[in-house]
Design an enzyme around this catalytic site. Structure first.
Site, PDB file in Angstrom:
ATOM      1  N   SER A 151       3.176  -1.493  10.494  1.00 36.60           N
ATOM      2  CA  SER A 151       4.786  -1.597  10.701  1.00 36.60           C
ATOM      3  C   SER A 151       5.281  -2.740  10.274  1.00 36.60           C
ATOM      4  O   SER A 151       6.336  -3.389  10.786  1.00 36.60           O
ATOM      5  CB  SER A 151       4.984  -1.052  12.188  1.00 36.60           C
ATOM      6  OG  SER A 151       4.680   0.170  12.337  1.00 36.60           O
ATOM      7  N   GLY A 156       2.611   2.819  11.076  1.00 42.82           N
ATOM      8  CA  GLY A 156       3.573   3.578  10.849  1.00 42.82           C
ATOM      9  C   GLY A 156       4.176   3.834  12.095  1.00 42.82           C
ATOM     10  O   GLY A 156       5.050   5.159  12.320  1.00 42.82           O
ATOM     11  N   GLU A 180      -7.064   5.007   7.824  1.00 40.49           N
ATOM     12  CA  GLU A 180      -6.872   6.399   7.501  1.00 40.49           C
ATOM     13  C   GLU A 180      -8.015   7.206   6.766  1.00 40.49           C
ATOM     14  O   GLU A 180      -8.253   8.462   6.892  1.00 40.49           O
ATOM     15  CB  GLU A 180      -5.581   6.539   6.446  1.00 40.49           C
ATOM     16  CG  GLU A 180      -4.299   6.386   7.418  1.00 40.49           C
ATOM     17  CD  GLU A 180      -3.002   5.732   6.643  1.00 40.49           C
ATOM     18  OE1 GLU A 180      -3.113   5.644   5.244  1.00 40.49           O
ATOM     19  OE2 GLU A 180      -2.270   5.410   7.215  1.00 40.49           O
ATOM     20  N   HIS A 206      -9.897   1.407   4.995  1.00 42.18           N
ATOM     21  CA  HIS A 206      -8.527   1.700   5.592  1.00 42.18           C
ATOM     22  C   HIS A 206      -8.582   2.729   6.929  1.00 42.18           C
ATOM     23  O   HIS A 206      -9.521   3.596   6.870  1.00 42.18           O
ATOM     24  CB  HIS A 206      -7.563   2.315   4.757  1.00 42.18           C
ATOM     25  CG  HIS A 206      -6.185   2.303   5.329  1.00 42.18           C
ATOM     26  ND1 HIS A 206      -5.731   3.074   6.182  1.00 42.18           N
ATOM     27  CD2 HIS A 206      -5.209   1.278   5.004  1.00 42.18           C
ATOM     28  CE1 HIS A 206      -4.489   2.935   6.326  1.00 42.18           C
ATOM     29  NE2 HIS A 206      -4.049   1.679   5.852  1.00 42.18           N
ATOM     30  N   LYS A 252      -0.063   4.298  -0.355  1.00 40.98           N
ATOM     31  CA  LYS A 252      -0.587   5.469   0.288  1.00 40.98           C
ATOM     32  C   LYS A 252      -0.426   6.720  -0.865  1.00 40.98           C
ATOM     33  O   LYS A 252      -0.213   6.202  -1.920  1.00 40.98           O
ATOM     34  CB  LYS A 252       0.050   5.557   1.733  1.00 40.98           C
ATOM     35  CG  LYS A 252      -0.353   4.489   2.564  1.00 40.98           C
ATOM     36  CD  LYS A 252      -0.206   4.784   4.049  1.00 40.98           C
ATOM     37  CE  LYS A 252      -0.358   3.461   4.677  1.00 40.98           C
ATOM     38  NZ  LYS A 252      -0.411   3.716   6.006  1.00 40.98           N
ATOM     39  N   ASN A 281       0.951  -1.070   0.043  1.00 45.29           N
ATOM     40  CA  ASN A 281      -0.064   0.083  -0.319  1.00 45.29           C
ATOM     41  C   ASN A 281       1.050   1.395  -0.244  1.00 45.29           C
ATOM     42  O   ASN A 281       1.418   1.596   0.982  1.00 45.29           O
ATOM     43  CB  ASN A 281      -0.924  -0.118   1.259  1.00 45.29           C
ATOM     44  CG  ASN A 281      -1.710   1.223   1.265  1.00 45.29           C
ATOM     45  OD1 ASN A 281      -1.816   2.315   0.303  1.00 45.29           O
ATOM     46  ND2 ASN A 281      -2.395   1.307   2.401  1.00 45.29           N
ATOM     47  N   GLU A 333      -5.580  -4.396  11.001  1.00 51.60           N
ATOM     48  CA  GLU A 333      -4.458  -3.357  11.100  1.00 51.60           C
ATOM     49  C   GLU A 333      -4.777  -2.546  12.534  1.00 51.60           C
ATOM     50  O   GLU A 333      -5.622  -1.600  12.139  1.00 51.60           O
ATOM     51  CB  GLU A 333      -4.682  -2.376   9.820  1.00 51.60           C
ATOM     52  CG  GLU A 333      -4.275  -2.858   8.545  1.00 51.60           C
ATOM     53  CD  GLU A 333      -3.806  -1.952   7.606  1.00 51.60           C
ATOM     54  OE1 GLU A 333      -2.689  -2.266   7.208  1.00 51.60           O
ATOM     55  OE2 GLU A 333      -4.188  -0.839   7.342  1.00 51.60           O
TER      56      GLU A 333
HETATM   57  P1  13P Z   1       2.879   0.888   7.648  1.00 54.12           P
HETATM   58  O1  13P Z   1       3.535  -0.497   7.043  1.00 54.12           O
HETATM   59  O2  13P Z   1       3.515   1.950   7.043  1.00 54.12           O
HETATM   60  O3  13P Z   1       2.780   0.864   8.949  1.00 54.12           O
HETATM   61  O4  13P Z   1       1.495   1.086   7.060  1.00 54.12           O
HETATM   62  C1  13P Z   1       0.543   0.173   7.294  1.00 54.12           C
HETATM   63  C2  13P Z   1      -0.733   0.277   6.594  1.00 54.12           C
HETATM   64  O5  13P Z   1      -1.536   1.269   6.772  1.00 54.12           O
HETATM   65  C3  13P Z   1      -0.901  -0.318   5.485  1.00 54.12           C
HETATM   66  O6  13P Z   1      -2.208  -0.439   4.882  1.00 54.12           O
END
Ligand code: 13P
Length: 241
Positions: free
Chosen positions: A202, A169, A96, A94, A8, A6, A163
């Site tokens: 992460s 992150g 976010e 997600h 982003k 991903n 997640e």
């Molecule tokens: P990170 O691997 O950067 O923590 O992100 C995880 C994530 O949100 C994948 O969708």
């Protein structure tokens, strides 16, 4: 095992060249049974599609509009449009995007229409740090699953990505025992064959050594580390070695 990248809101046309290593890796024996899926920003899906023409790397989008039909929705893209780019997956729910106001009901509509458009859905669920501290993880996950997948027949078209929001992150991942229990809990929510379950948050070239021991997982949803081809390949290799 599925390894979903991903990206982003990162990447531009120059990023396409960084994929050469991954393409080479995808054609080698070292990939074993790993399946790679890239979810770049919308702007790069078509370029990635061309780049992946002669290999088995699949593609997905990171979200979509909930409407099944085309319409006057400035700035949005629906699942039919994603399918027409050659992508076969879409990440929905997600954290976010939940944080920006996406409700379980809205996510449910998106999932239904994505499936109608013949996309496979990577449905994200996870608790926040406050919810975890208040021991609400199970209740939160149950609600997200119940409402997000309401009136949806579970088939191989649905993947669940667990997640934990506090893990995204941050470099923190759940303790192995905790994670295993949570994945078991998610699986038990389904009467028939449960969907495939991925872990996200992460994931990196170090902690993969522990994460891979949780054999009930079907793969990983990888953010930051997936933007670096070497790291992404390393994660796949370490999963099998
Ligand atoms: P990170 O691997 O950067 O923590 O992100 C995880 C994530 O949100 C994948 O969708």
């Amino acid at each position: 095992m599925y390894f979903v990248a991903n990206w982003k809101m990162f990447g531009n046309y120059k990023s396409i060249n960084t994929l050469n290593k991954v393409i080479k890796f995808s054609k080698s024996k070292a990939i074993k049974k790993g399946r790679l899926i890239y979810c770049p920003p919308y702007t790069l899906i078509s370029s990635f599609f061309k780049k992946f023409e002669n290999c088995l790397i699949d593609l997905g989008a990171q979200n979509c509009h909930e409407s099944e039909d085309y319409g006057s929705h400035t700035g949005f893209i629906n699942s039919k449009m994603i399918k027409s780019t050659g992508a076969n997956y879409v990440i929905l729910g997600h954290s976010e995007n939940r944080k920006k106001g996406e409700s379980d009901q809205l996510i449910n509509t998106k999932i239904k229409n994505a499936i109608k458009a013949k996309l496979k859905v990577i449905f994200c669920i996870g608790e926040t740090l406050i919810e975890k501290k208040k021991k609400k993880t199970k209740a939160v996950l149950s609600k997200q699953i119940k409402l997000g997948l309401k009136k949806i027949k579970i088939s191989s078209n649905i993947f669940i990505a667990y997640e934990p929001v506090w893990s995204i992150g941050t470099g923190d991942i759940p303790k192995s025992i905790e994670l295993e229990k949570t994945v078991q809990f998610i699986k038990k929510k389904f009467k028939g064959k449960p969907p495939k379950i991925l872990y996200g948050g992460s994931v990196n070239t170090e902690n993969i050594k522990d994460l891979k021991k949780i054999t009930i997982l079907d793969g990983f949803l990888i953010g930051g580390a997936s933007q670096n081809s070497k790291k992404f390949i390393d994660i796949v290799k370490k999963t099998y070695n």
